[in-house]
Design a protein around this motif. Structure first.
Motif, PDB file in Angstrom:
ATOM      1  N   HIS A   1       0.951  -1.237  -0.120  1.00 12.89           N
ATOM      2  CA  HIS A   1      -0.010   0.081  -0.132  1.00 12.89           C
ATOM      3  C   HIS A   1       0.666   1.115  -0.138  1.00 12.89           C
ATOM      4  CE1 HIS A   1      -3.251   2.717   0.865  1.00 12.89           C
ATOM      5  NE2 HIS A   1      -2.436   3.139   1.942  1.00 12.89           N
ATOM      6  N   LEU A   2       2.009   1.301   0.875  1.00 13.24           N
ATOM      7  CA  LEU A   2       2.933   2.518   0.763  1.00 13.24           C
ATOM      8  C   LEU A   2       3.614   2.612  -0.335  1.00 13.24           C
ATOM      9  CD1 LEU A   2       4.280   2.219   4.496  1.00 13.24           C
ATOM     10  CD2 LEU A   2       2.945   3.861   3.520  1.00 13.24           C
ATOM     11  N   ILE A   3       3.870   1.672  -1.282  1.00 15.15           N
ATOM     12  CA  ILE A   3       4.556   1.813  -2.594  1.00 15.15           C
ATOM     13  C   ILE A   3       3.414   2.367  -3.332  1.00 15.15           C
ATOM     14  CG2 ILE A   3       5.521   0.428  -4.411  1.00 15.15           C
ATOM     15  CD1 ILE A   3       6.595  -1.633  -2.320  1.00 15.15           C
TER      16      ILE A   3
ATOM     17  N   MET B   1       1.436  14.900 -13.258  1.00 15.68           N
ATOM     18  CA  MET B   1       0.339  15.563 -13.781  1.00 15.68           C
ATOM     19  C   MET B   1       0.198  17.104 -13.584  1.00 15.68           C
ATOM     20  SD  MET B   1      -2.695  12.425 -13.800  1.00 15.68           S
ATOM     21  CE  MET B   1      -3.201  13.034 -12.016  1.00 15.68           C
ATOM     22  N   GLU B   2       0.183  17.373 -12.245  1.00 14.58           N
ATOM     23  CA  GLU B   2      -0.165  18.589 -11.701  1.00 14.58           C
ATOM     24  C   GLU B   2       1.039  19.694 -11.758  1.00 14.58           C
ATOM     25  OE1 GLU B   2      -3.142  19.728 -10.577  1.00 14.58           O
ATOM     26  OE2 GLU B   2      -3.946  17.688 -11.436  1.00 14.58           O
TER      27      GLU B   2
ATOM     28  N   ASP C   1       3.655   5.712  -5.494  1.00 16.43           N
ATOM     29  CA  ASP C   1       3.464   5.882  -6.881  1.00 16.43           C
ATOM     30  C   ASP C   1       2.532   6.645  -7.495  1.00 16.43           C
ATOM     31  OD1 ASP C   1       5.595   4.077  -7.303  1.00 16.43           O
ATOM     32  OD2 ASP C   1       4.018   2.240  -7.499  1.00 16.43           O
ATOM     33  N   GLU C   2       1.553   6.845  -6.599  1.00 16.71           N
ATOM     34  CA  GLU C   2       0.265   7.855  -6.643  1.00 16.71           C
ATOM     35  C   GLU C   2       0.690   9.356  -6.743  1.00 16.71           C
ATOM     36  OE1 GLU C   2      -2.915   6.456  -4.636  1.00 16.71           O
ATOM     37  OE2 GLU C   2      -3.257   4.616  -5.664  1.00 16.71           O
ATOM     38  N   TRP C   3       1.564   9.420  -5.649  1.00 11.51           N
ATOM     39  CA  TRP C   3       1.971  11.012  -5.253  1.00 11.51           C
ATOM     40  C   TRP C   3       2.795  11.134  -6.654  1.00 11.51           C
ATOM     41  CZ3 TRP C   3       1.588  14.985  -2.418  1.00 11.51           C
ATOM     42  CH2 TRP C   3       0.511  15.151  -1.291  1.00 11.51           C
TER      43      TRP C   3
END
Length: 86
Positions: free
Chosen positions: A29-31, A43-44, A35-37
């Motif tokens: 989950h932390l990985i 993107m942003e 990755d999402e961050w």
């Protein structure tokens, strides 16, 4: 003097394996979060850190992922050992 038998019981081994599997799930989950961050940052193109800190931020995400990958590997080795697969 009494002796204490520290030989793992089948129930103890199953319990340890379950705890390792729970920790693997947390690490995975932390990985994914790291990755999402990183995807969000790509993107942003916006993170509220100073430009000098941006590379530190990205390195911290990679360090987190690497640490969790190593933890997963170590726990999987522990599970394999507990199951006698070594």
């Amino acid at each position: 003097m009494d002796t204490i038998d520290l030989t793992p019981t089948p129930d103890g081994i199953r319990h340890s394996i379950r705890l390792f599997e729970e920790e693997i799930t947390r690490s995975e989950h932390l990985i994914r979060v790291a990755d999402e961050w990183e995807e969000l940052v790509d993107m942003e193109r916006e993170v509220h850190v100073t430009p000098d800190e941006f590379c530190i931020f990205l390195r911290a995400l990679e360090a987190l992922r690497e640490q969790e990958r190593q933890r997963i590997e170590h726990m999987r080795e522990g599970i394999a050992g507990a199951r006698g697969e070594v």
